[in-house]
Design an enzyme around this catalytic site. Structure first.
Site, short mmCIF file in Angstrom:
data_model
loop_
_atom_site.label_atom_id
_atom_site.label_comp_id
_atom_site.label_asym_id
_atom_site.label_seq_id
_atom_site.Cartn_x
_atom_site.Cartn_y
_atom_site.Cartn_z
N GLU A 34 -59.79 -54.92 -75.96
CA GLU A 34 -59.82 -53.59 -75.34
C GLU A 34 -58.54 -52.80 -75.59
OE1 GLU A 34 -62.27 -52.58 -71.87
OE2 GLU A 34 -60.38 -52.95 -70.80
N GLU A 54 -72.67 -54.19 -66.48
CA GLU A 54 -71.67 -55.02 -65.81
C GLU A 54 -71.90 -55.01 -64.32
OE1 GLU A 54 -67.42 -53.43 -64.49
OE2 GLU A 54 -67.41 -53.98 -66.60
N GLU A 97 -65.65 -60.72 -67.95
CA GLU A 97 -64.68 -59.62 -67.97
C GLU A 97 -63.62 -59.80 -66.89
OE1 GLU A 97 -66.66 -55.72 -68.23
OE2 GLU A 97 -68.50 -56.86 -68.12
N SER A 98 -62.40 -59.43 -67.23
CA SER A 98 -61.22 -59.46 -66.34
C SER A 98 -60.68 -60.87 -66.16
CB SER A 98 -61.51 -58.86 -64.95
OG SER A 98 -61.75 -57.48 -65.04
N ASN A 156 -67.89 -59.15 -64.06
CA ASN A 156 -66.48 -58.84 -63.92
C ASN A 156 -65.97 -59.55 -62.67
OD1 ASN A 156 -63.94 -57.54 -63.53
ND2 ASN A 156 -64.68 -55.83 -64.76
N LYS A 158 -56.39 -50.10 -74.00
CA LYS A 158 -56.21 -49.60 -72.63
C LYS A 158 -54.75 -49.24 -72.44
CE LYS A 158 -57.90 -52.28 -69.27
NZ LYS A 158 -57.98 -53.31 -68.21
N LYS A 196 -65.94 -47.57 -73.01
CA LYS A 196 -65.74 -48.03 -71.64
C LYS A 196 -65.33 -46.83 -70.80
CE LYS A 196 -64.58 -52.04 -69.21
NZ LYS A 196 -63.23 -52.56 -69.29
#
Length: 236
Positions: free
Chosen positions: A29, A140, A191-192, A161, A31, A91
């Site tokens: 990603e 998600e 995710e995360s 997530n 970001k 995203k």
């Protein structure tokens, strides 16, 4: 209506197919900042980061286009698309049909829809519109309440997530609790909270096909090298 008549410059790249390989894959990603971390890599050049990700083993690239919270811009998709062959996930907080069309026109191959952010009817409508346009959709959820919705919709790709949206804390154990409740045929994305090769081994062992990783890569200041280390590869 004007946006609906417009064409996109690029054919859609197969986001789902890149995630189904023998090893666990990485959606890397781009970001610049986030609500939970503040500035991460505020002056990052999306094209340069994307090239480094591709060279160091990313399967796909997630581009944050939300400006207010993540320092992103819609233009980043084109900038990334021009320098890499990888599929691009937009995203953002996508809550309208307009944004789905906008994503298509901007060159996104996939979009994120957050089940916790919109009601079931709207989620279903946006999902079907994106699918009609030929885009891939990563749906998600951050909460157990939406797992039944996931099973009913049975989408080609699902993401879970492990960040609690109320407390913003990370709970890696949540991946284990929910993976068995996801639709069997869906490609599964964690995710995360994925920071190192052990975390990656962990989600792989649970049956996830891919991990979405952003903050830990960008925070390093050298995202491509950090990705290589995560994948236990020699950095390029």
């Amino acid at each position: 209506e004007r946006i609906k008549g417009s064409q996109r410059l690029y054919a859609i790249r197969d986001f789902r197919a890149t995630l189904i390989r023998e090893d666990v894959q990485i959606i890397a990603e781009i970001k610049r900042c986030s609500p939970s971390s503040g500035d991460i890599m505020a002056d990052a050049d999306p094209a340069a980061v994307a090239k480094a990700y591709e060279q160091n083993g990313a399967a796909a690239i997630s581009v944050l286009t939300d400006q207010e919270f993540f320092g992103g811009q819609l233009e980043f998709i084109q900038q990334v698309k021009a320098v890499t062959e990888l599929p691009i996930l937009r995203k953002d907080f996508i809550i309208s049909e307009y944004q789905v069309w906008e994503s298509f026109q901007a060159g996104a191959d996939a979009i994120l829809l957050i089940a916790d952010a919109i009601d079931e009817g709207l989620l279903t409508d946006l999902y079907h519109l994106a699918a009609e346009l030929g885009m891939h959709i990563l749906i998600e959820t951050h909460s157990a309440e939406n797992l039944q919705l996931m099973r009913d919709l049975n989408p080609p790709i699902v993401g879970v997530n492990c960040r609690n949206l109320k407390t913003m804390t990370i709970d890696l154990n949540w991946f284990e609790q929910v993976v068995g409740q996801l639709p069997g045929d869906s490609v599964k994305v964690a995710e995360s909270g994925i920071h190192n090769a052990d975390d990656l081994d962990n989600i792989s062992g649970l049956g996830f096909n891919a991990g979405l990783v952003g903050t830990s890569l960008m925070k390093s200041g050298n995202p491509g090298t950090a990705l290589a280390e995560l994948l236990k590869r020699v950095p390029v």
